[in-house]
Design a protein around this motif. Structure first.
Motif, PDB file in Angstrom:
ATOM      1  N   MET A   1      62.973 -22.953  -6.939  1.00  0.00           N
ATOM      2  CA  MET A   1      62.993 -21.539  -6.638  1.00  0.00           C
ATOM      3  C   MET A   1      61.936 -20.849  -7.487  1.00  0.00           C
ATOM      4  N   SER A   2      61.161 -19.935  -6.900  1.00  0.00           N
ATOM      5  CA  SER A   2      60.082 -19.267  -7.631  1.00  0.00           C
ATOM      6  C   SER A   2      60.620 -18.091  -8.443  1.00  0.00           C
ATOM      7  N   GLN A   3      59.920 -17.806  -9.519  1.00  0.00           N
ATOM      8  CA  GLN A   3      60.262 -16.683 -10.380  1.00  0.00           C
ATOM      9  C   GLN A   3      59.804 -15.388  -9.722  1.00  0.00           C
ATOM     10  N   PRO A   4      60.543 -14.295  -9.890  1.00  0.00           N
ATOM     11  CA  PRO A   4      60.068 -13.014  -9.366  1.00  0.00           C
ATOM     12  C   PRO A   4      58.825 -12.559 -10.131  1.00  0.00           C
ATOM     13  N   ALA A   5      57.945 -11.865  -9.433  1.00  0.00           N
ATOM     14  CA  ALA A   5      56.724 -11.353 -10.061  1.00  0.00           C
ATOM     15  C   ALA A   5      57.088 -10.313 -11.112  1.00  0.00           C
ATOM     16  N   THR A   6      56.355 -10.322 -12.210  1.00  0.00           N
ATOM     17  CA  THR A   6      56.587  -9.349 -13.271  1.00  0.00           C
ATOM     18  C   THR A   6      55.259  -8.726 -13.685  1.00  0.00           C
ATOM     19  N   PHE A   7      55.347  -7.597 -14.307  1.00  0.00           N
ATOM     20  CA  PHE A   7      54.181  -6.926 -14.866  1.00  0.00           C
ATOM     21  C   PHE A   7      54.582  -6.356 -16.212  1.00  0.00           C
ATOM     22  N   GLN A   8      53.575  -6.045 -17.016  1.00  0.00           N
ATOM     23  CA  GLN A   8      53.807  -5.375 -18.283  1.00  0.00           C
ATOM     24  C   GLN A   8      52.782  -4.269 -18.446  1.00  0.00           C
ATOM     25  N   LEU A   9      53.197  -3.217 -19.081  1.00  0.00           N
ATOM     26  CA  LEU A   9      52.328  -2.091 -19.388  1.00  0.00           C
ATOM     27  C   LEU A   9      52.416  -1.856 -20.883  1.00  0.00           C
ATOM     28  N   ALA A  10      51.269  -1.844 -21.545  1.00  0.00           N
ATOM     29  CA  ALA A  10      51.256  -1.665 -23.001  1.00  0.00           C
ATOM     30  C   ALA A  10      50.267  -0.584 -23.388  1.00  0.00           C
ATOM     31  N   GLY A  25      56.258  -6.386  -5.010  1.00  0.00           N
ATOM     32  CA  GLY A  25      57.478  -6.593  -5.789  1.00  0.00           C
ATOM     33  C   GLY A  25      57.536  -5.829  -7.094  1.00  0.00           C
ATOM     34  N   THR A  26      56.382  -5.404  -7.615  1.00  0.00           N
ATOM     35  CA  THR A  26      56.358  -4.714  -8.913  1.00  0.00           C
ATOM     36  C   THR A  26      55.827  -3.288  -8.824  1.00  0.00           C
ATOM     37  N   ALA A  27      55.320  -2.889  -7.684  1.00  0.00           N
ATOM     38  CA  ALA A  27      54.613  -1.611  -7.559  1.00  0.00           C
ATOM     39  C   ALA A  27      55.457  -0.404  -7.970  1.00  0.00           C
ATOM     40  N   ALA A  28      56.689  -0.326  -7.510  1.00  0.00           N
ATOM     41  CA  ALA A  28      57.520   0.845  -7.826  1.00  0.00           C
ATOM     42  C   ALA A  28      57.767   0.953  -9.328  1.00  0.00           C
ATOM     43  N   ALA A  29      58.100  -0.161  -9.960  1.00  0.00           N
ATOM     44  CA  ALA A  29      58.341  -0.149 -11.404  1.00  0.00           C
ATOM     45  C   ALA A  29      57.051   0.139 -12.172  1.00  0.00           C
ATOM     46  N   ALA A  30      55.935  -0.421 -11.707  1.00  0.00           N
ATOM     47  CA  ALA A  30      54.649  -0.185 -12.372  1.00  0.00           C
ATOM     48  C   ALA A  30      54.250   1.280 -12.269  1.00  0.00           C
ATOM     49  N   LEU A  31      54.470   1.872 -11.114  1.00  0.00           N
ATOM     50  CA  LEU A  31      54.129   3.279 -10.922  1.00  0.00           C
ATOM     51  C   LEU A  31      54.981   4.164 -11.823  1.00  0.00           C
ATOM     52  N   GLU A  32      56.261   3.901 -11.872  1.00  0.00           N
ATOM     53  CA  GLU A  32      57.150   4.699 -12.723  1.00  0.00           C
ATOM     54  C   GLU A  32      56.764   4.560 -14.196  1.00  0.00           C
ATOM     55  N   ALA A  33      56.545   3.332 -14.648  1.00  0.00           N
ATOM     56  CA  ALA A  33      56.177   3.101 -16.048  1.00  0.00           C
ATOM     57  C   ALA A  33      54.819   3.729 -16.361  1.00  0.00           C
ATOM     58  N   GLY A  34      53.882   3.611 -15.441  1.00  0.00           N
ATOM     59  CA  GLY A  34      52.556   4.190 -15.649  1.00  0.00           C
ATOM     60  C   GLY A  34      52.591   5.704 -15.721  1.00  0.00           C
ATOM     61  N   VAL A  62      47.519   1.667  -8.484  1.00  0.00           N
ATOM     62  CA  VAL A  62      46.387   2.062  -9.326  1.00  0.00           C
ATOM     63  C   VAL A  62      45.855   3.426  -8.882  1.00  0.00           C
ATOM     64  N   LEU A  63      45.673   3.605  -7.583  1.00  0.00           N
ATOM     65  CA  LEU A  63      45.163   4.879  -7.073  1.00  0.00           C
ATOM     66  C   LEU A  63      46.123   6.025  -7.380  1.00  0.00           C
ATOM     67  N   ALA A  64      47.417   5.773  -7.266  1.00  0.00           N
ATOM     68  CA  ALA A  64      48.410   6.814  -7.573  1.00  0.00           C
ATOM     69  C   ALA A  64      48.390   7.168  -9.056  1.00  0.00           C
ATOM     70  N   LEU A  65      48.191   6.178  -9.930  1.00  0.00           N
ATOM     71  CA  LEU A  65      48.118   6.465 -11.363  1.00  0.00           C
ATOM     72  C   LEU A  65      46.871   7.266 -11.701  1.00  0.00           C
ATOM     73  N   LEU A  66      45.754   6.948 -11.049  1.00  0.00           N
ATOM     74  CA  LEU A  66      44.530   7.727 -11.254  1.00  0.00           C
ATOM     75  C   LEU A  66      44.747   9.179 -10.821  1.00  0.00           C
ATOM     76  N   ALA A  67      45.386   9.372  -9.682  1.00  0.00           N
ATOM     77  CA  ALA A  67      45.656  10.725  -9.176  1.00  0.00           C
ATOM     78  C   ALA A  67      46.594  11.468 -10.120  1.00  0.00           C
ATOM     79  N   HIS A  68      47.617  10.789 -10.613  1.00  0.00           N
ATOM     80  CA  HIS A  68      48.567  11.413 -11.536  1.00  0.00           C
ATOM     81  C   HIS A  68      47.848  11.864 -12.809  1.00  0.00           C
ATOM     82  N   ALA A  69      46.995  11.003 -13.330  1.00  0.00           N
ATOM     83  CA  ALA A  69      46.244  11.350 -14.539  1.00  0.00           C
ATOM     84  C   ALA A  69      45.349  12.558 -14.284  1.00  0.00           C
ATOM     85  N   ARG A  70      44.672  12.574 -13.163  1.00  0.00           N
ATOM     86  CA  ARG A  70      43.766  13.697 -12.858  1.00  0.00           C
ATOM     87  C   ARG A  70      44.527  15.001 -12.694  1.00  0.00           C
TER      88      ARG A  70
END
Length: 98
Positions: A1-10, A25-34, A62-70
């Motif tokens: 069985m494969s592991q679920p995809a993960t990301f980290q933000l530091a 699989g990680t986009a929603a969590a990445a967007l919220e954390a970003g 990535v595009l949503a994070l750029l827009a949020h920052a701007r």
């Protein structure tokens, strides 16, 4: 069985560093954390050097994070985008936004 995809933000001096997968699989969590990270700091770059996998949902994140920052007055720039993400951005017609 494969592991679920993960990301980290530091937080790093002047940057937010993303590592791992930026995928459906990680986009929603990445967007919220970003967004949370961008609300408390104004880094100059979004460093994607550690991204190991990306798809269209990752590109949208990535595009949503750029827009949020701007919206907050931060001219956030992407650094070290993986070749696959850059290719996807070109095919999607959004490469100039990165």
């Amino acid at each position: 069985m494969s592991q679920p995809a993960t990301f980290q933000l530091a937080d790093a001096p002047g940057a937010l560093r993303v590592s791992g997968a930026l995928t459906f699989g990680t986009a929603a969590a990445a967007l919220e954390a970003g967004r949370t990270a961008l609300d408390r700091a104004t880094p100059a770059k979004l460093d994607l050097a550690g991204v190991t996998q990306a798809d269209s949902a990752g590109l949208a994140t990535v595009l949503a994070l750029l827009a949020h920052a701007r919206q907050k007055g931060n001219d956030l720039r992407v650094a070290n985008a993986p070749a696959g993400l850059e290719a996807l951005a070109r095919v999607s017609g959004v490469a100039t936004l990165l």
